[in-house]
Design a protein around this motif. Sequence first.
Motif, PDB file in Angstrom:
ATOM      1  N   MET A 169      -6.797  69.028   1.450  1.00 62.88           N
ATOM      2  CA  MET A 169      -5.559  69.580   1.978  1.00 62.88           C
ATOM      3  C   MET A 169      -4.477  68.504   1.864  1.00 62.88           C
ATOM      4  N   SER A 170      -3.278  68.937   1.605  1.00 66.88           N
ATOM      5  CA  SER A 170      -2.151  68.002   1.542  1.00 66.88           C
ATOM      6  C   SER A 170      -1.203  68.273   2.705  1.00 66.88           C
ATOM      7  N   PHE A 171      -0.408  67.263   3.024  1.00 65.32           N
ATOM      8  CA  PHE A 171       0.664  67.397   4.006  1.00 65.32           C
ATOM      9  C   PHE A 171       1.944  67.571   3.202  1.00 65.32           C
ATOM     10  N   ASP A 172       2.655  68.673   3.426  1.00 61.97           N
ATOM     11  CA  ASP A 172       3.799  69.032   2.588  1.00 61.97           C
ATOM     12  C   ASP A 172       5.080  69.186   3.402  1.00 61.97           C
ATOM     13  N   ARG A 173       6.165  68.726   2.818  1.00 61.73           N
ATOM     14  CA  ARG A 173       7.500  68.883   3.388  1.00 61.73           C
ATOM     15  C   ARG A 173       8.504  68.994   2.258  1.00 61.73           C
ATOM     16  N   SER A 174       9.583  69.699   2.504  1.00 64.56           N
ATOM     17  CA  SER A 174      10.696  69.780   1.555  1.00 64.56           C
ATOM     18  C   SER A 174      11.882  69.037   2.126  1.00 64.56           C
ATOM     19  N   ARG A 175      12.672  68.470   1.223  1.00 63.26           N
ATOM     20  CA  ARG A 175      13.861  67.723   1.635  1.00 63.26           C
ATOM     21  C   ARG A 175      14.929  67.891   0.566  1.00 63.26           C
ATOM     22  N   ARG A 176      16.117  68.215   1.013  1.00 65.97           N
ATOM     23  CA  ARG A 176      17.253  68.336   0.102  1.00 65.97           C
ATOM     24  C   ARG A 176      17.838  66.953  -0.157  1.00 65.97           C
ATOM     25  N   VAL A 177      18.211  66.698  -1.404  1.00 69.45           N
ATOM     26  CA  VAL A 177      18.858  65.441  -1.765  1.00 69.45           C
ATOM     27  C   VAL A 177      20.295  65.496  -1.256  1.00 69.45           C
ATOM     28  N   ARG A 178      20.645  64.531  -0.450  1.00 72.76           N
ATOM     29  CA  ARG A 178      21.973  64.467   0.165  1.00 72.76           C
ATOM     30  C   ARG A 178      22.877  63.488  -0.593  1.00 72.76           C
ATOM     31  N   PHE A 179      24.168  63.576  -0.298  1.00 66.42           N
ATOM     32  CA  PHE A 179      25.153  62.694  -0.931  1.00 66.42           C
ATOM     33  C   PHE A 179      24.791  61.230  -0.700  1.00 66.42           C
ATOM     34  N   ALA A 180      24.309  60.897   0.490  1.00 67.54           N
ATOM     35  CA  ALA A 180      23.944  59.509   0.815  1.00 67.54           C
ATOM     36  C   ALA A 180      22.770  59.004  -0.020  1.00 67.54           C
ATOM     37  N   ASP A 181      22.020  59.910  -0.643  1.00 65.70           N
ATOM     38  CA  ASP A 181      20.849  59.532  -1.436  1.00 65.70           C
ATOM     39  C   ASP A 181      21.179  59.155  -2.875  1.00 65.70           C
ATOM     40  N   VAL A 182      22.378  59.511  -3.348  1.00 60.11           N
ATOM     41  CA  VAL A 182      22.670  59.355  -4.770  1.00 60.11           C
ATOM     42  C   VAL A 182      23.591  58.166  -5.041  1.00 60.11           C
ATOM     43  N   ASP A 183      23.494  57.668  -6.266  1.00 61.48           N
ATOM     44  CA  ASP A 183      24.350  56.570  -6.710  1.00 61.48           C
ATOM     45  C   ASP A 183      25.578  57.141  -7.424  1.00 61.48           C
ATOM     46  N   GLY A 222       9.723  58.387   5.667  1.00 61.10           N
ATOM     47  CA  GLY A 222       9.907  59.573   6.501  1.00 61.10           C
ATOM     48  C   GLY A 222       8.727  60.524   6.404  1.00 61.10           C
ATOM     49  N   MET A 223       8.196  60.693   5.196  1.00 68.68           N
ATOM     50  CA  MET A 223       7.017  61.548   5.018  1.00 68.68           C
ATOM     51  C   MET A 223       5.811  60.988   5.762  1.00 68.68           C
ATOM     52  N   ILE A 224       5.605  59.686   5.651  1.00 67.77           N
ATOM     53  CA  ILE A 224       4.478  59.055   6.345  1.00 67.77           C
ATOM     54  C   ILE A 224       4.642  59.205   7.850  1.00 67.77           C
ATOM     55  N   GLU A 225       5.853  58.991   8.343  1.00 65.27           N
ATOM     56  CA  GLU A 225       6.112  59.144   9.774  1.00 65.27           C
ATOM     57  C   GLU A 225       5.850  60.579  10.225  1.00 65.27           C
ATOM     58  N   ASP A 226       6.314  61.558   9.438  1.00 60.05           N
ATOM     59  CA  ASP A 226       6.056  62.970   9.766  1.00 60.05           C
ATOM     60  C   ASP A 226       4.561  63.285   9.734  1.00 60.05           C
ATOM     61  N   ASP A 229      19.390  68.870  -5.097  1.00 59.47           N
ATOM     62  CA  ASP A 229      18.034  69.254  -5.489  1.00 59.47           C
ATOM     63  C   ASP A 229      17.183  69.356  -4.226  1.00 59.47           C
ATOM     64  N   THR A 230      16.226  70.250  -4.245  1.00 62.84           N
ATOM     65  CA  THR A 230      15.237  70.296  -3.175  1.00 62.84           C
ATOM     66  C   THR A 230      13.967  69.648  -3.689  1.00 62.84           C
ATOM     67  N   LEU A 231      13.557  68.591  -3.013  1.00 62.58           N
ATOM     68  CA  LEU A 231      12.339  67.885  -3.381  1.00 62.58           C
ATOM     69  C   LEU A 231      11.210  68.346  -2.474  1.00 62.58           C
ATOM     70  N   ASP A 232      10.124  68.773  -3.080  1.00 61.19           N
ATOM     71  CA  ASP A 232       8.933  69.174  -2.346  1.00 61.19           C
ATOM     72  C   ASP A 232       7.963  67.999  -2.390  1.00 61.19           C
ATOM     73  N   PHE A 233       7.755  67.386  -1.233  1.00 55.99           N
ATOM     74  CA  PHE A 233       6.872  66.233  -1.121  1.00 55.99           C
ATOM     75  C   PHE A 233       5.486  66.686  -0.699  1.00 55.99           C
ATOM     76  N   SER A 234       4.485  66.041  -1.277  1.00 53.74           N
ATOM     77  CA  SER A 234       3.090  66.295  -0.952  1.00 53.74           C
ATOM     78  C   SER A 234       2.421  64.948  -0.708  1.00 53.74           C
ATOM     79  N   LEU A 235       1.676  64.832   0.385  1.00 54.28           N
ATOM     80  CA  LEU A 235       0.975  63.599   0.743  1.00 54.28           C
ATOM     81  C   LEU A 235      -0.512  63.892   0.832  1.00 54.28           C
ATOM     82  N   VAL A 236      -1.320  63.054   0.176  1.00 57.47           N
ATOM     83  CA  VAL A 236      -2.774  63.134   0.301  1.00 57.47           C
ATOM     84  C   VAL A 236      -3.324  61.729   0.530  1.00 57.47           C
ATOM     85  N   VAL A 237      -4.481  61.672   1.177  1.00 52.34           N
ATOM     86  CA  VAL A 237      -5.189  60.408   1.363  1.00 52.34           C
ATOM     87  C   VAL A 237      -6.027  60.171   0.116  1.00 52.34           C
TER      88      VAL A 237
END
Length: 137
Positions: free
Chosen positions: A1-15, A31-35, A73-81
Amino acid sequence: MSFDRSRRVRFADVDPAGIVFYPRYFEMINGMIEDWFDDGLGYGFDAMIVKGPHGVPLAHMEAEFKAPSRLDDTLDFSLVVRELGRSSIKLTLTARCGDEVRMIARPTLVFIDGPANKPIAIPPALRERMQAFEETV
Protein backbone atom coordinates in the motif's frame (compact mmCIF):
# COMPACT_ATOMS: atom_id res chain seq x y z
CA MET A 1 0.00 0.00 0.00
CA SER A 2 1.20 3.52 -0.68
CA PHE A 3 0.49 6.79 1.10
CA ASP A 4 -0.87 9.23 -1.49
CA ARG A 5 -1.48 12.97 -1.59
CA SER A 6 -2.01 15.55 -4.33
CA ARG A 7 -0.54 19.02 -4.32
CA ARG A 8 -0.95 21.89 -6.73
CA VAL A 9 2.21 23.69 -7.84
CA ARG A 10 2.01 27.23 -6.49
CA PHE A 11 3.66 30.45 -7.65
CA ALA A 12 6.09 30.23 -4.70
CA ASP A 13 7.29 26.84 -6.02
CA VAL A 14 8.47 28.04 -9.44
CA ASP A 15 11.55 29.87 -10.67
CA PRO A 16 11.63 32.68 -13.27
CA ALA A 17 11.47 30.05 -16.03
CA GLY A 18 8.09 28.97 -14.62
CA ILE A 19 9.16 25.48 -13.53
CA VAL A 20 9.46 24.04 -10.04
CA PHE A 21 12.71 25.21 -8.47
CA TYR A 22 14.30 21.95 -7.33
CA PRO A 23 14.76 22.91 -3.62
CA ARG A 24 10.97 23.29 -3.45
CA TYR A 25 10.65 19.57 -4.20
CA PHE A 26 12.58 18.89 -0.99
CA GLU A 27 10.03 20.95 0.95
CA MET A 28 7.24 18.97 -0.73
CA ILE A 29 9.01 15.71 0.16
CA ASN A 30 9.32 16.77 3.78
CA GLY A 31 5.64 17.71 3.80
CA MET A 32 4.72 14.26 2.47
CA ILE A 33 6.83 12.55 5.13
CA GLU A 34 5.28 14.72 7.83
CA ASP A 35 1.77 13.90 6.55
CA TRP A 36 2.64 10.19 6.42
CA PHE A 37 3.79 10.15 10.03
CA ASP A 38 0.69 12.08 11.12
CA ASP A 39 -2.09 10.64 8.95
CA GLY A 40 -0.60 7.32 7.84
CA LEU A 41 1.14 6.21 11.02
CA GLY A 42 -0.68 8.14 13.74
CA TYR A 43 2.56 9.51 15.23
CA GLY A 44 2.81 13.08 14.00
CA PHE A 45 5.79 15.37 14.35
CA ASP A 46 4.12 17.33 17.16
CA ALA A 47 3.67 14.18 19.27
CA MET A 48 7.00 12.70 18.21
CA ILE A 49 9.38 15.64 18.21
CA VAL A 50 7.82 18.59 20.05
CA LYS A 51 6.03 16.73 22.86
CA GLY A 52 7.86 13.43 22.68
CA PRO A 53 11.36 12.07 22.86
CA HIS A 54 11.91 11.01 19.24
CA GLY A 55 12.98 12.37 15.90
CA VAL A 56 13.48 11.22 12.31
CA PRO A 57 16.30 13.26 10.79
CA LEU A 58 17.25 12.81 7.17
CA ALA A 59 20.44 10.76 6.78
CA HIS A 60 20.59 10.38 3.00
CA MET A 61 18.74 11.64 -0.07
CA GLU A 62 18.73 10.71 -3.73
CA ALA A 63 16.51 12.48 -6.24
CA GLU A 64 15.82 12.12 -9.94
CA PHE A 65 14.12 14.93 -11.80
CA LYS A 66 12.46 13.33 -14.81
CA ALA A 67 10.43 16.19 -16.32
CA PRO A 68 9.64 19.79 -15.38
CA SER A 69 6.58 20.68 -13.37
CA ARG A 70 4.91 24.03 -13.94
CA LEU A 71 2.67 26.49 -12.14
CA ASP A 72 -0.82 25.06 -11.51
CA ASP A 73 0.19 21.47 -12.32
CA THR A 74 -1.29 18.97 -9.89
CA LEU A 75 1.36 16.63 -8.58
CA ASP A 76 0.21 13.27 -7.26
CA PHE A 77 2.71 12.09 -4.66
CA SER A 78 3.05 8.47 -3.63
CA LEU A 79 5.16 7.27 -0.67
CA VAL A 80 6.21 3.67 -0.02
CA VAL A 81 8.62 2.08 2.44
CA ARG A 82 11.51 0.61 0.47
CA GLU A 83 13.32 -0.94 3.44
CA LEU A 84 13.06 -0.96 7.22
CA GLY A 85 16.23 -1.38 9.23
CA ARG A 86 16.57 -1.48 13.00
CA SER A 87 16.47 2.31 13.17
CA SER A 88 16.53 3.36 9.50
CA ILE A 89 13.56 3.95 7.23
CA LYS A 90 14.24 3.98 3.48
CA LEU A 91 11.40 5.51 1.48
CA THR A 92 10.58 6.10 -2.16
CA LEU A 93 8.47 9.11 -3.07
CA THR A 94 7.23 9.54 -6.61
CA ALA A 95 5.60 12.69 -7.98
CA ARG A 96 3.44 12.32 -11.09
CA CYS A 97 1.40 14.69 -13.15
CA GLY A 98 -1.16 12.52 -14.88
CA ASP A 99 0.75 9.51 -16.14
CA GLU A 100 4.09 11.33 -16.36
CA VAL A 101 6.67 10.81 -13.62
CA ARG A 102 8.16 14.17 -12.72
CA MET A 103 10.40 13.32 -9.76
CA ILE A 104 11.52 10.29 -7.73
CA ALA A 105 13.16 10.73 -4.33
CA ARG A 106 14.74 8.12 -2.09
CA PRO A 107 15.22 9.55 1.40
CA THR A 108 16.61 7.59 4.32
CA LEU A 109 15.44 8.65 7.76
CA VAL A 110 16.87 7.54 11.10
CA PHE A 111 14.63 7.01 14.12
CA ILE A 112 16.40 8.64 17.08
CA ASP A 113 16.14 9.32 20.76
CA GLY A 114 15.82 13.09 20.49
CA PRO A 115 17.51 14.21 23.72
CA ALA A 116 20.46 11.87 23.17
CA ASN A 117 20.47 12.41 19.38
CA LYS A 118 21.28 8.72 18.95
CA PRO A 119 19.67 6.08 16.70
CA ILE A 120 17.33 3.70 18.51
CA ALA A 121 15.19 0.79 17.40
CA ILE A 122 11.88 1.70 15.82
CA PRO A 123 9.22 0.75 18.40
CA PRO A 124 7.42 -2.50 17.43
CA ALA A 125 3.94 -0.93 17.14
CA LEU A 126 5.26 1.86 14.90
CA ARG A 127 7.29 -0.62 12.84
CA GLU A 128 4.13 -2.68 12.28
CA ARG A 129 2.27 0.39 11.01
CA MET A 130 5.20 1.23 8.70
CA GLN A 131 5.20 -2.30 7.29
CA ALA A 132 1.68 -1.68 5.93
CA PHE A 133 3.30 0.79 3.50
CA GLU A 134 6.09 -1.51 2.32
CA GLU A 135 6.73 -1.53 -1.39
CA THR A 136 5.22 -4.52 -3.16
CA VAL A 137 7.10 -5.98 -6.10
